[in-house]
Design a protein around this motif. Structure first.
Motif, PDB file in Angstrom:
ATOM      1  N   MET A   1      45.701  26.098  45.755  1.00  0.00           N
ATOM      2  CA  MET A   1      45.072  26.326  44.468  1.00  0.00           C
ATOM      3  C   MET A   1      44.743  24.997  43.789  1.00  0.00           C
ATOM      4  SD  MET A   1      45.249  29.740  43.890  1.00  0.00           S
ATOM      5  CE  MET A   1      45.104  29.934  42.110  1.00  0.00           C
ATOM      6  N   PHE A   2      43.627  24.930  43.082  1.00  0.00           N
ATOM      7  CA  PHE A   2      43.211  23.759  42.301  1.00  0.00           C
ATOM      8  C   PHE A   2      42.989  22.506  43.149  1.00  0.00           C
ATOM      9  CE2 PHE A   2      46.004  26.480  39.747  1.00  0.00           C
ATOM     10  CZ  PHE A   2      45.059  26.971  38.878  1.00  0.00           C
ATOM     11  N   SER A   3      42.678  22.709  44.411  1.00  0.00           N
ATOM     12  CA  SER A   3      42.420  21.565  45.290  1.00  0.00           C
ATOM     13  C   SER A   3      40.933  21.236  45.315  1.00  0.00           C
ATOM     14  CB  SER A   3      42.887  21.897  46.704  1.00  0.00           C
ATOM     15  OG  SER A   3      42.121  22.973  47.210  1.00  0.00           O
ATOM     16  N   GLY A   4      40.115  22.071  44.663  1.00  0.00           N
ATOM     17  CA  GLY A   4      38.672  21.846  44.683  1.00  0.00           C
ATOM     18  C   GLY A   4      38.002  22.402  45.918  1.00  0.00           C
ATOM     19  N   LYS A   5      38.618  23.385  46.570  1.00  0.00           N
ATOM     20  CA  LYS A   5      38.042  23.876  47.837  1.00  0.00           C
ATOM     21  C   LYS A   5      36.740  24.644  47.619  1.00  0.00           C
ATOM     22  CE  LYS A   5      41.014  28.006  48.362  1.00  0.00           C
ATOM     23  NZ  LYS A   5      41.455  28.061  46.943  1.00  0.00           N
ATOM     24  N   THR A   6      36.652  25.380  46.520  1.00  0.00           N
ATOM     25  CA  THR A   6      35.404  26.097  46.253  1.00  0.00           C
ATOM     26  C   THR A   6      34.290  25.117  45.857  1.00  0.00           C
ATOM     27  OG1 THR A   6      36.544  28.141  45.706  1.00  0.00           O
ATOM     28  CG2 THR A   6      34.326  27.888  44.820  1.00  0.00           C
ATOM     29  N   SER A   7      34.649  24.082  45.084  1.00  0.00           N
ATOM     30  CA  SER A   7      33.658  23.050  44.730  1.00  0.00           C
ATOM     31  C   SER A   7      33.118  22.386  45.985  1.00  0.00           C
ATOM     32  CB  SER A   7      34.287  21.970  43.852  1.00  0.00           C
ATOM     33  OG  SER A   7      34.853  22.536  42.710  1.00  0.00           O
ATOM     34  N   ARG A   8      34.024  22.068  46.932  1.00  0.00           N
ATOM     35  CA  ARG A   8      33.599  21.426  48.172  1.00  0.00           C
ATOM     36  C   ARG A   8      32.682  22.348  48.965  1.00  0.00           C
ATOM     37  NH1 ARG A   8      35.525  17.562  51.837  1.00  0.00           N
ATOM     38  NH2 ARG A   8      36.305  16.457  50.028  1.00  0.00           N
ATOM     39  N   LEU A   9      33.043  23.627  48.989  1.00  0.00           N
ATOM     40  CA  LEU A   9      32.222  24.607  49.715  1.00  0.00           C
ATOM     41  C   LEU A   9      30.813  24.655  49.110  1.00  0.00           C
ATOM     42  CD1 LEU A   9      32.006  26.949  51.815  1.00  0.00           C
ATOM     43  CD2 LEU A   9      32.743  28.484  49.981  1.00  0.00           C
ATOM     44  N   ILE A  10      30.735  24.720  47.782  1.00  0.00           N
ATOM     45  CA  ILE A  10      29.437  24.782  47.098  1.00  0.00           C
ATOM     46  C   ILE A  10      28.620  23.517  47.401  1.00  0.00           C
ATOM     47  CG2 ILE A  10      28.330  24.769  44.818  1.00  0.00           C
ATOM     48  CD1 ILE A  10      30.451  26.763  43.885  1.00  0.00           C
ATOM     49  N   GLU A  11      29.262  22.359  47.356  1.00  0.00           N
ATOM     50  CA  GLU A  11      28.571  21.094  47.681  1.00  0.00           C
ATOM     51  C   GLU A  11      27.983  21.115  49.086  1.00  0.00           C
ATOM     52  OE1 GLU A  11      31.673  18.257  45.303  1.00  0.00           O
ATOM     53  OE2 GLU A  11      31.209  17.696  47.373  1.00  0.00           O
ATOM     54  N   LEU A  12      28.793  21.556  50.029  1.00  0.00           N
ATOM     55  CA  LEU A  12      28.350  21.580  51.433  1.00  0.00           C
ATOM     56  C   LEU A  12      27.178  22.539  51.611  1.00  0.00           C
ATOM     57  CD1 LEU A  12      31.879  21.552  53.108  1.00  0.00           C
ATOM     58  CD2 LEU A  12      30.149  19.760  53.345  1.00  0.00           C
ATOM     59  N   LEU A  13      27.258  23.690  50.945  1.00  0.00           N
ATOM     60  CA  LEU A  13      26.172  24.672  51.057  1.00  0.00           C
ATOM     61  C   LEU A  13      24.903  24.162  50.387  1.00  0.00           C
ATOM     62  CD1 LEU A  13      28.122  28.016  50.454  1.00  0.00           C
ATOM     63  CD2 LEU A  13      27.398  27.049  52.636  1.00  0.00           C
TER      64      LEU A  13
END
Ligand SMILES: [Zn+2]
Length: 177
Positions: A1-13
């Motif tokens: 949690m709160f590791s920025g994994k969704t942000s990273r996913l959005i960036e990659l996409l």
């Protein structure tokens, strides 16, 4: 949690989209924190998403819809059912020359690996491991401490929530009993 994994996913996409590829993002129906059909990060970034169920039918839907896309993103994969076949389907899509990005939490609030994540990590060609900052001491946090029912191991495995429900903790500050 709160590791920025969704942000990273959005960036990659978004990178893939800039590169001219057709991108689709799926999110589990169970995750009701954000407005339907969008994936939002804690920091406010967002991307349109297709909401699918977390069982076998939802995984079939992912496979069928993905035929029209070059790049497939899956957010919060730990919410998919153990027997959903998500890992096999994504592996199959990767073998069909699709680019597949998955964001998942590796361990639950007890520090026990999610079964679906174990399988996804085993299939992955590349793994980016992200950490959060421990709310107690500021070290690298690799555990999610559930706050709402303390450290009980008898509670449900999945409780949706943000800061009020979970805190990132390092190995020293993570408490179980
Ligand atoms: Zn700590």
């Amino acid at each position: 949690m709160f590791s920025g994994k969704t942000s990273r996913l959005i960036e990659l996409l978004e990178r893939e989209r800039f590169a001219g590829r057709k991108v689709i993002l799926f999110k589990p129906e169970i995750d009701t924190r954000s407005v339907e059909s969008k994936v939002k990060t804690h920091k406010g970034a967002e991307l349109d998403a297709t909401v699918v169920r977390t069982g076998k039918a939802g995984v079939k839907a992912i496979f069928d819809v993905s035929s029209d896309y070059n790049v497939i993103g899956i957010d919060e994969a730990q919410f998919w059912d153990d027997d959903s076949g998500l890992e096999d389907t994504l592996n199959k899509l990767a073998s069909m020359k699709k680019i597949v990005y998955v964001s998942t939490l590796n361990k639950d609030y007890r520090g026990i690996p999610f079964n679906i994540s174990e399988k996804l990590l085993a299939y992955a060609d590349y793994i980016y491991s992200l950490t959060a900052v421990c709310t107690k001491c500021g070290e690298e946090a690799v555990f999610s401490q559930r706050m709402i029912d303390g450290t009980s191991k008898s509670g449900p495995r999945i409780v949706i929530g943000g800061k009020e429900a979970y805190q990132p903790r390092c190995r020293n500050c993570f408490v179980t009993r």
